[in-house]
Design a protein around this motif. Sequence first.
Motif, PDB file in Angstrom:
ATOM      1  N   HIS A 210      -6.102   3.930  -0.279  1.00 47.04           N
ATOM      2  CA  HIS A 210      -6.005   3.644   1.155  1.00 47.04           C
ATOM      3  C   HIS A 210      -6.013   4.876   2.051  1.00 47.04           C
ATOM      4  O   HIS A 210      -6.101   4.759   3.272  1.00 47.04           O
ATOM      5  CB  HIS A 210      -4.805   2.734   1.469  1.00 47.04           C
ATOM      6  CG  HIS A 210      -3.456   3.398   1.471  1.00 47.04           C
ATOM      7  ND1 HIS A 210      -2.673   3.507   0.355  1.00 47.04           N
ATOM      8  CD2 HIS A 210      -2.747   3.993   2.466  1.00 47.04           C
ATOM      9  CE1 HIS A 210      -1.540   4.125   0.662  1.00 47.04           C
ATOM     10  NE2 HIS A 210      -1.560   4.439   1.953  1.00 47.04           N
ATOM     11  N   HIS A 211      -5.935   6.081   1.462  1.00 49.00           N
ATOM     12  CA  HIS A 211      -6.084   7.296   2.286  1.00 49.00           C
ATOM     13  C   HIS A 211      -7.429   7.977   2.075  1.00 49.00           C
ATOM     14  O   HIS A 211      -7.636   9.100   2.539  1.00 49.00           O
ATOM     15  CB  HIS A 211      -4.941   8.277   2.012  1.00 49.00           C
ATOM     16  CG  HIS A 211      -3.669   7.878   2.706  1.00 49.00           C
ATOM     17  ND1 HIS A 211      -3.487   8.024   4.065  1.00 49.00           N
ATOM     18  CD2 HIS A 211      -2.544   7.294   2.235  1.00 49.00           C
ATOM     19  CE1 HIS A 211      -2.283   7.567   4.401  1.00 49.00           C
ATOM     20  NE2 HIS A 211      -1.696   7.108   3.307  1.00 49.00           N
TER      21      HIS A 211
ATOM     22  N   LYS B 262       5.821   5.466  -1.548  1.00 49.88           N
ATOM     23  CA  LYS B 262       6.683   6.313  -0.706  1.00 49.88           C
ATOM     24  C   LYS B 262       8.136   6.213  -1.123  1.00 49.88           C
ATOM     25  O   LYS B 262       8.948   7.071  -0.782  1.00 49.88           O
ATOM     26  CB  LYS B 262       6.539   5.904   0.767  1.00 49.88           C
ATOM     27  CG  LYS B 262       5.276   6.454   1.390  1.00 49.88           C
ATOM     28  CD  LYS B 262       5.304   6.325   2.887  1.00 49.88           C
ATOM     29  CE  LYS B 262       4.032   6.892   3.483  1.00 49.88           C
ATOM     30  NZ  LYS B 262       3.848   6.474   4.872  1.00 49.88           N
TER      31      LYS B 262
ATOM     32  N   HIS C 292       2.023   9.747  -2.765  1.00 49.40           N
ATOM     33  CA  HIS C 292       2.493   8.359  -2.727  1.00 49.40           C
ATOM     34  C   HIS C 292       1.429   7.353  -3.166  1.00 49.40           C
ATOM     35  O   HIS C 292       1.761   6.293  -3.662  1.00 49.40           O
ATOM     36  CB  HIS C 292       3.076   7.993  -1.349  1.00 49.40           C
ATOM     37  CG  HIS C 292       2.075   7.722  -0.277  1.00 49.40           C
ATOM     38  ND1 HIS C 292       1.507   8.711   0.475  1.00 49.40           N
ATOM     39  CD2 HIS C 292       1.542   6.560   0.179  1.00 49.40           C
ATOM     40  CE1 HIS C 292       0.671   8.171   1.356  1.00 49.40           C
ATOM     41  NE2 HIS C 292       0.678   6.852   1.196  1.00 49.40           N
TER      42      HIS C 292
ATOM     43  N   ASP D 259      -3.762   0.293   8.418  1.00 52.83           N
ATOM     44  CA  ASP D 259      -2.666   1.244   8.227  1.00 52.83           C
ATOM     45  C   ASP D 259      -2.574   2.185   9.427  1.00 52.83           C
ATOM     46  O   ASP D 259      -1.510   2.344  10.041  1.00 52.83           O
ATOM     47  CB  ASP D 259      -2.946   2.038   6.934  1.00 52.83           C
ATOM     48  CG  ASP D 259      -1.890   3.090   6.645  1.00 52.83           C
ATOM     49  OD1 ASP D 259      -0.738   2.905   7.078  1.00 52.83           O
ATOM     50  OD2 ASP D 259      -2.216   4.095   5.983  1.00 52.83           O
TER      51      ASP D 259
ATOM     52  N   HIS E 102       0.811  -1.227   0.000  1.00 49.46           N
ATOM     53  CA  HIS E 102       0.000   0.000   0.000  1.00 49.46           C
ATOM     54  C   HIS E 102       0.842   1.274   0.000  1.00 49.46           C
ATOM     55  O   HIS E 102       0.443   2.273  -0.574  1.00 49.46           O
ATOM     56  CB  HIS E 102      -1.014  -0.004   1.161  1.00 49.46           C
ATOM     57  CG  HIS E 102      -0.415   0.267   2.502  1.00 49.46           C
ATOM     58  ND1 HIS E 102       0.239  -0.690   3.236  1.00 49.46           N
ATOM     59  CD2 HIS E 102      -0.361   1.397   3.249  1.00 49.46           C
ATOM     60  CE1 HIS E 102       0.660  -0.171   4.374  1.00 49.46           C
ATOM     61  NE2 HIS E 102       0.315   1.092   4.409  1.00 49.46           N
ATOM     62  N   ASP E 103       2.010   1.220   0.634  1.00 41.17           N
ATOM     63  CA  ASP E 103       2.838   2.442   0.706  1.00 41.17           C
ATOM     64  C   ASP E 103       4.041   2.393  -0.228  1.00 41.17           C
ATOM     65  O   ASP E 103       4.975   3.179  -0.054  1.00 41.17           O
ATOM     66  CB  ASP E 103       3.330   2.644   2.154  1.00 41.17           C
ATOM     67  CG  ASP E 103       2.406   3.554   2.950  1.00 41.17           C
ATOM     68  OD1 ASP E 103       1.557   4.234   2.328  1.00 41.17           O
ATOM     69  OD2 ASP E 103       2.533   3.597   4.183  1.00 41.17           O
TER      70      ASP E 103
HETATM   71 FE   LIG Z   1      -0.033   5.619   2.972  1.00 40.49          FE
END
Ligand SMILES: [Fe+2]
Length: 351
Positions: free
Chosen positions: A215-216, A165, A190, A244, A161-162
């Motif tokens: 996801h945000h 980044k 990201h 998360d 998911h990240d």
């Molecule tokens: Fe994130």
Amino acid sequence: MKMVFLRDLEPDYTIGKSIYNSDGKLLIKSGTKTTRDNINFLKKNMVFFVYVEDDALDDVKINEEFDNVRATALGEMPTVFNNLLTGDKKNAEQSMKVMHNLVDYIVADGSANINLYELKSYDQYTYIHCIDTSIMACFIGKSLGYTGKKLKELSMSGLLHDIGKIKIPNEIINKKEKLTEDEFKSLKLHTKYGKEIIEKYDTFSEDVLRGIYEHHEKYDGTGYPLGLKGNNISEFARIISVCDVFTAVSANRSYRKRFNPNEAYELILSGSGTSFDPNIVQKLRMTFFVYPLGSCVRLSNGVEGYVVRQNKTFPDRPVIRVTYDTATRQPISPYEVDLMSNWNVVVEEVI
Ligand SMILES: [Fe+2]
């Protein structure tokens, strides 16, 4: 001090907290070294957990198998991320097999018996955060009835998911002070970067992609990048967003102390319906116990005791065997408090 399942307890540990039976009778005093005999004695007395001194644990294997699978997956994470980033499809798929082992383990384990204490503080942040988000998502997916391919995809989406980044400057990722508006704008990218990295691979389904990209997003529509609302946010993303946040606040960052599991749990509950999908939060409640059996707690009415039973639908309101009064500083004749029927009393602290 650390909590250990009795099944993992071996000789030569130092007991960290005195252990009492359900009648309040002292079974083993703190400071005692464990032996085969006293371990069997504890088993006979139906003790599930004990607290032991930490340094005794260096060479000891706790939840050995699960930890091993997780550690292997963790070691593989930089390779997975880099292979995905450079578009090395063959190698990426190869290294992702390790991640599948982790999911297989969770699926095969039968019951979601992980407790929130096992998702805990670590120094190395990003990869562990991804792994723990993935593990937690997998347990929640399981309780939603996911099986097989879908569960693996959810876990993969949680794991990656990240990944976006990796394209954000480290100064922003690691900044201790509050981000400026511009820095926050870059950080938010990201999710878009993550989508761009992953969509090059036809091995990932639309669900995996949306889990990463959304996801945000927040349940009330105030998230990013699209401001999607409610069930317009993909189910994967709604699950991952809860996990998360939970694993992020549970981790030790250099600039702040981690939340206790109960504080992290409260934070998730307070965001139910605004940040998070209430149904997913409900699944979290059903899946994880906040205070494992045997954990010592202080209640808001000033007494202390330890958890003897769980209430399945209210994992933050277990049954406590009270053994100590902080006002008189005296052990007291033990009695049980069921927090389900004593709503004015809450667990104040894990001690
Ligand atoms: Fe994130």
